[in-house]
Design an enzyme around this catalytic site. Structure first.
Site, PDB file in Angstrom:
ATOM      1  N   GLY A 191       0.813  -1.216   0.000  1.00  0.00           N
ATOM      2  CA  GLY A 191       0.000   0.000   0.000  1.00  0.00           C
ATOM      3  C   GLY A 191       0.840   1.258   0.000  1.00  0.00           C
ATOM      4  N   HIS A 231       2.341   4.640  -5.131  1.00  0.00           N
ATOM      5  CA  HIS A 231       2.853   5.768  -5.906  1.00  0.00           C
ATOM      6  C   HIS A 231       3.008   5.298  -7.351  1.00  0.00           C
ATOM      7  CE1 HIS A 231       6.561   3.546  -5.542  1.00  0.00           C
ATOM      8  NE2 HIS A 231       6.539   3.658  -4.216  1.00  0.00           N
ATOM      9  N   HIS A 240       4.525   1.817  -8.104  1.00  0.00           N
ATOM     10  CA  HIS A 240       3.584   0.690  -7.988  1.00  0.00           C
ATOM     11  C   HIS A 240       2.667   0.644  -9.216  1.00  0.00           C
ATOM     12  CE1 HIS A 240       4.200   1.525  -3.519  1.00  0.00           C
ATOM     13  NE2 HIS A 240       4.513   0.256  -3.595  1.00  0.00           N
ATOM     14  N   GLN A 277       8.296  -8.959   7.936  1.00  0.00           N
ATOM     15  CA  GLN A 277       9.470  -8.453   7.227  1.00  0.00           C
ATOM     16  C   GLN A 277      10.008  -7.155   7.841  1.00  0.00           C
ATOM     17  OE1 GLN A 277       7.165  -7.978   3.463  1.00  0.00           O
ATOM     18  NE2 GLN A 277       8.436  -6.182   3.146  1.00  0.00           N
ATOM     19  N   GLY A 321       9.398  -4.656  -8.707  1.00  0.00           N
ATOM     20  CA  GLY A 321      10.185  -3.493  -9.119  1.00  0.00           C
ATOM     21  C   GLY A 321      11.673  -3.691  -8.869  1.00  0.00           C
ATOM     22  N   VAL A 364      11.090   3.435 -10.944  1.00  0.00           N
ATOM     23  CA  VAL A 364      10.485   4.731 -11.296  1.00  0.00           C
ATOM     24  C   VAL A 364      10.970   5.784 -10.301  1.00  0.00           C
ATOM     25  CG1 VAL A 364       8.317   5.995 -11.589  1.00  0.00           C
ATOM     26  CG2 VAL A 364       8.470   3.592 -12.281  1.00  0.00           C
ATOM     27  N   SER A 385       7.284   4.412  -0.710  1.00  0.00           N
ATOM     28  CA  SER A 385       6.242   4.783   0.249  1.00  0.00           C
ATOM     29  C   SER A 385       6.853   5.520   1.431  1.00  0.00           C
ATOM     30  CB  SER A 385       5.523   3.531   0.746  1.00  0.00           C
ATOM     31  OG  SER A 385       5.051   2.788  -0.350  1.00  0.00           O
TER      32      SER A 385
HETATM   33  P1  AMP Z   1       6.179  -2.319  -1.571  1.00  0.00           P
HETATM   34  O1  AMP Z   1       4.802  -1.769  -1.463  1.00  0.00           O
HETATM   35  O2  AMP Z   1       7.253  -1.388  -1.119  1.00  0.00           O
HETATM   36  O3  AMP Z   1       6.301  -3.706  -0.989  1.00  0.00           O
HETATM   37  O4  AMP Z   1       6.450  -2.504  -3.124  1.00  0.00           O
HETATM   38  C1  AMP Z   1       5.617  -3.291  -3.935  1.00  0.00           C
HETATM   39  C2  AMP Z   1       6.257  -3.471  -5.272  1.00  0.00           C
HETATM   40  O5  AMP Z   1       6.449  -2.206  -5.905  1.00  0.00           O
HETATM   41  C3  AMP Z   1       7.638  -4.134  -5.182  1.00  0.00           C
HETATM   42  O6  AMP Z   1       7.788  -5.038  -6.255  1.00  0.00           O
HETATM   43  C4  AMP Z   1       8.565  -2.947  -5.337  1.00  0.00           C
HETATM   44  O7  AMP Z   1       9.831  -3.281  -5.858  1.00  0.00           O
HETATM   45  C5  AMP Z   1       7.795  -2.086  -6.318  1.00  0.00           C
HETATM   46  N1  AMP Z   1       8.250  -0.696  -6.253  1.00  0.00           N
HETATM   47  C6  AMP Z   1       8.344   0.085  -5.147  1.00  0.00           C
HETATM   48  N2  AMP Z   1       8.866   1.280  -5.471  1.00  0.00           N
HETATM   49  C7  AMP Z   1       9.133   1.247  -6.806  1.00  0.00           C
HETATM   50  C8  AMP Z   1       9.703   2.176  -7.725  1.00  0.00           C
HETATM   51  N3  AMP Z   1      10.115   3.379  -7.362  1.00  0.00           N
HETATM   52  N4  AMP Z   1       9.818   1.800  -9.018  1.00  0.00           N
HETATM   53  C9  AMP Z   1       9.413   0.562  -9.414  1.00  0.00           C
HETATM   54  N5  AMP Z   1       8.872  -0.354  -8.601  1.00  0.00           N
HETATM   55  C10 AMP Z   1       8.729  -0.019  -7.309  1.00  0.00           C
END
Ligand code: AMP
Length: 254
Positions: free
Chosen positions: A32, A35, A38, A62, A148, A177, A187
């Site tokens: 969640g 941005h 995501h 985690q 990502g 990104v 986030s």
């Molecule tokens: P998270 O919510 O931080 O667990 O991220 C969920 C997914 O979004 C994961 O696969 C992250 O690697 C990806 N993600 C988070 N930030 C970015 C970003 N700036 N660019 C690309 N993918 C992202």
């Protein structure tokens, strides 16, 4: 707003609904506070798949730092709009006891890569990630899943886990990104105060421009960052830094 996206909160309901789903199913797990990074994963899944499933689950196992978990941003209203606009078909949003009916008696553990880079300073972090991703994969049963490159080590570990356990799920890496000023979207950027937010893009600039890691560390420390680690591996330069209490990670190809 009437949503086309269906929100499912229980494993039982997801499994029942899954039986009706046909075609290529793309899955994007998240915690969640969404941005554009995501959203880029959702859009890629939308292009390549018949059905897109996203999940929002802030996975406690985690988080090695309890404070980080307690202060993890929550922007649910905006997240729902972002997911709907990206064309996500199903949002799986379970609570802890749905996912951890075993209360984390069972875990997936990796013994090498998970101990390096971010794993060195975050004990148990990647075991928590792998365990929850294994659970989510078994519930969602996707054809492919999108991750990502912002979390490059995580991507490698999940890909390795699928190979090790013969999970027939395609793991698709997606480009990192950035904000217009170069800061990797995260986030946790929401937790930066305005002074820290102004300084933060220097992390990426140094990581990509400096001649070597020594110079990189010096320049970052001089500017007020506390360097957690800087390392080169897999043809990439990886780093983690603190600005106050907020930990930022980034990586660039070299
Ligand atoms: P998270 O919510 O931080 O667990 O991220 C969920 C997914 O979004 C994961 O696969 C992250 O690697 C990806 N993600 C988070 N930030 C970015 C970003 N700036 N660019 C690309 N993918 C992202």
């Amino acid at each position: 707003m009437k949503m086309k996206m269906k929100i499912i909160n229980t494993v039982r309901e997801f499994q029942a609904t899954r039986k009706e789903m046909r075609g290529r199913l793309g899955f994007v797990p998240t915690m969640g506070a969404l941005h554009a990074g995501h959203v880029s994963l959702m859009e890629r899944a939308k292009e390549e798949c018949d059905i897109v499933v996203a999940s929002i689950f802030v996975n406690p196992t985690q988080f090695n730092d309890k404070k980080d978990l307690e202060t993890y941003p929550n922007t649910l209203e905006a997240d729902l709009h972002a997911l709907e606009n990206a064309g996500v078909d199903f949002l799986f949003m379970p609570n802890y006891s749905e996912v951890y009916l075993d209360d984390y008696r069972y875990e997936v553990r990796e013994k090498e890569l998970s101990k390096t880079l971010c794993g060195k300073v975050r004990p148990g972090h990647f075991d928590g990630v792998l365990s929850v991703v294994m659970k989510l994969f078994n519930i969602v049963r996707p054809t492919c899943a999108y991750f990502g490159e912002k979390d490059y080590q995580q991507y490698l570990l999940i890909k390795g886990m699928c190979e090790a356990f013969f999970l027939e799920i395609e793991i698709i890496p997606c480009p990192l990104v950035r904000e217009a000023d170069g800061l990797a979207m995260s986030s946790r950027n929401l937790k930066l105060d305005s002074t820290a937010r102004q300084l933060a893009p220097l992390f990426y600039r140094e990581l990509s421009k400096c001649k070597n890691l020594h110079e990189c560390r010096l320049n970052l420390e001089r500017a007020g960052f506390v360097v957690d680690y800087l390392e080169e591996e897999f043809g990439r330069r990886f780093g983690a830094v603190f600005l106050g209490k907020v930990r930022l990670i980034d990586n660039v190809q070299i």
